[in-house]
Motif scaffolding. Structure first.
Motif, PDB file in Angstrom:
ATOM      1  N   THR A   1       6.203  14.304  -2.355  1.00 10.70           N
ATOM      2  CA  THR A   1       5.375  13.207  -2.861  1.00 10.70           C
ATOM      3  C   THR A   1       3.987  13.717  -3.220  1.00 10.70           C
ATOM      4  OG1 THR A   1       6.558  11.629  -1.450  1.00 10.70           O
ATOM      5  CG2 THR A   1       4.430  10.921  -2.371  1.00 10.70           C
ATOM      6  N   TYR A   2       3.523  13.352  -4.412  1.00 15.45           N
ATOM      7  CA  TYR A   2       2.151  13.642  -4.852  1.00 15.45           C
ATOM      8  C   TYR A   2       1.425  12.308  -5.006  1.00 15.45           C
ATOM      9  CZ  TYR A   2       3.761  18.361  -6.088  1.00 15.45           C
ATOM     10  OH  TYR A   2       4.279  19.631  -6.054  1.00 15.45           O
ATOM     11  N   SER A   3       0.231  12.213  -4.435  1.00 17.21           N
ATOM     12  CA  SER A   3      -0.578  10.999  -4.585  1.00 17.21           C
ATOM     13  C   SER A   3      -1.871  11.363  -5.294  1.00 17.21           C
ATOM     14  CB  SER A   3      -0.885  10.392  -3.207  1.00 17.21           C
ATOM     15  OG  SER A   3       0.310   9.984  -2.563  1.00 17.21           O
TER      16      SER A   3
ATOM     17  N   ASP B   1      -0.398   0.268  -7.180  1.00 18.80           N
ATOM     18  CA  ASP B   1       0.031   1.672  -7.252  1.00 18.80           C
ATOM     19  C   ASP B   1       1.362   1.766  -7.999  1.00 18.80           C
ATOM     20  OD1 ASP B   1      -2.181   2.357  -5.812  1.00 18.80           O
ATOM     21  OD2 ASP B   1      -1.119   2.586  -3.893  1.00 18.80           O
TER      22      ASP B   1
ATOM     23  N   THR C   1       4.537   4.545  -9.639  1.00 20.67           N
ATOM     24  CA  THR C   1       5.243   5.792  -9.333  1.00 20.67           C
ATOM     25  C   THR C   1       5.907   6.377 -10.569  1.00 20.67           C
ATOM     26  OG1 THR C   1       7.271   4.602  -8.747  1.00 20.67           O
ATOM     27  CG2 THR C   1       5.730   5.108  -6.953  1.00 20.67           C
TER      28      THR C   1
END
Length: 243
Positions: free
Chosen positions: A159-161, A231, A233
């Motif tokens: 996961t990249y945030s 947010d 994705t």
């Protein structure tokens, strides 16, 4: 013909008036057995440890028979020789067939290097200087079948945030497992709640891993639309790895 021997016969003139006549010459010769490999193409696997090669004698002999054996490299050999970075260990020696024996064997150590390679690497096998026998199939090739799996690829993290103003986000892909071949894999974006062309630029990349290269980086461009929103994705997926 091969093996034919000549003899000289002297005809004496006795001055007698005689009818024509014939005579025969009788001789003896030795028929030698034939020594050789069972096939010109032999197979083994990388993890076998020591490959056993059989040499046959036909028919059996009443005398001891010897023949020299060796592994061989030439311009077309694809397997390399040596314990460090090689595929097999050179060996040579002398085989002996005692009277009545028809099979003798020798071993060649195969190196298990843990590196995925192309199947079909091979080296030469040779028989030389047979004694009390004739050479039959004296040239052969040993093919080594690779037993190491193809490498796999994975993202450096699942996961990249990032913020909407991140610009282009670098994504690292790592190769799992050593390979002697160039590996390629496609990576693309699909699904998720973000919209391609509005929230990010569509990803359609082909990553190339030459031998020894274990990671590659590509970028995902994040687009700032200036709107207040939840947010979102983006899903990144791999295609099938190719070599």
């Amino acid at each position: 013909e091969e093996g034919l021997r000549s003899a000289t016969v002297v005809i004496e003139n006795d001055d007698a008036n005689e009818n024509p006549y014939t005579f025969a010459i009788q001789g003896t010769g030795e028929i030698l057995p034939t020594v050789g490999f069972t096939s010109d193409t032999l197979h083994t696997t990388e993890g076998v440890g020591t490959a056993t090669i059989s040499v046959t004698l036909s028919p059996a002999s009443t005398e001891a028979v010897t023949v020299a054996y060796r592994t061989a490299q030439d311009a077309f050999t694809t397997a390399s020789e040596g314990a460090e970075g090689g595929d097999y260990i050179h060996t040579e020696g002398l085989l002996t067939f005692d009277p009545g024996e028809t099979v003798a064997t020798f071993g060649v150590e195969i190196v298990d290097d843990g590196i995925h390679e192309a199947d079909g690497e091979w080296f030469g096998l040779r028989l030389d200087n047979p004694q009390n026998a004739e050479g039959g199939l004296t040239h052969g090739n040993m093919h080594i079948e690779d037993d190491d799996p193809m490498p796999t690829v994975d993202f450096s993290t699942s996961t990249y945030s990032v913020g909407e103003d991140a610009g282009t986000v670098p994504i690292t892909v790592t190769l799992q497992g050593a390979t002697a071949l160039t590996a390629t894999v496609d990576v693309s974006s699909s699904g998720g709640t973000a919209m391609a062309g509005v929230d990010y630029t569509t990803v359609d990349e082909t990553l190339v891993f030459p031998p020894g290269v274990m990671s590659r980086v590509f970028g995902v461009e994040v687009l700032a639309d200036g709107e207040e929103e939840d947010d979102e994705t983006v899903v990144l997926t791999f295609g099938r790895i190719e070599e």
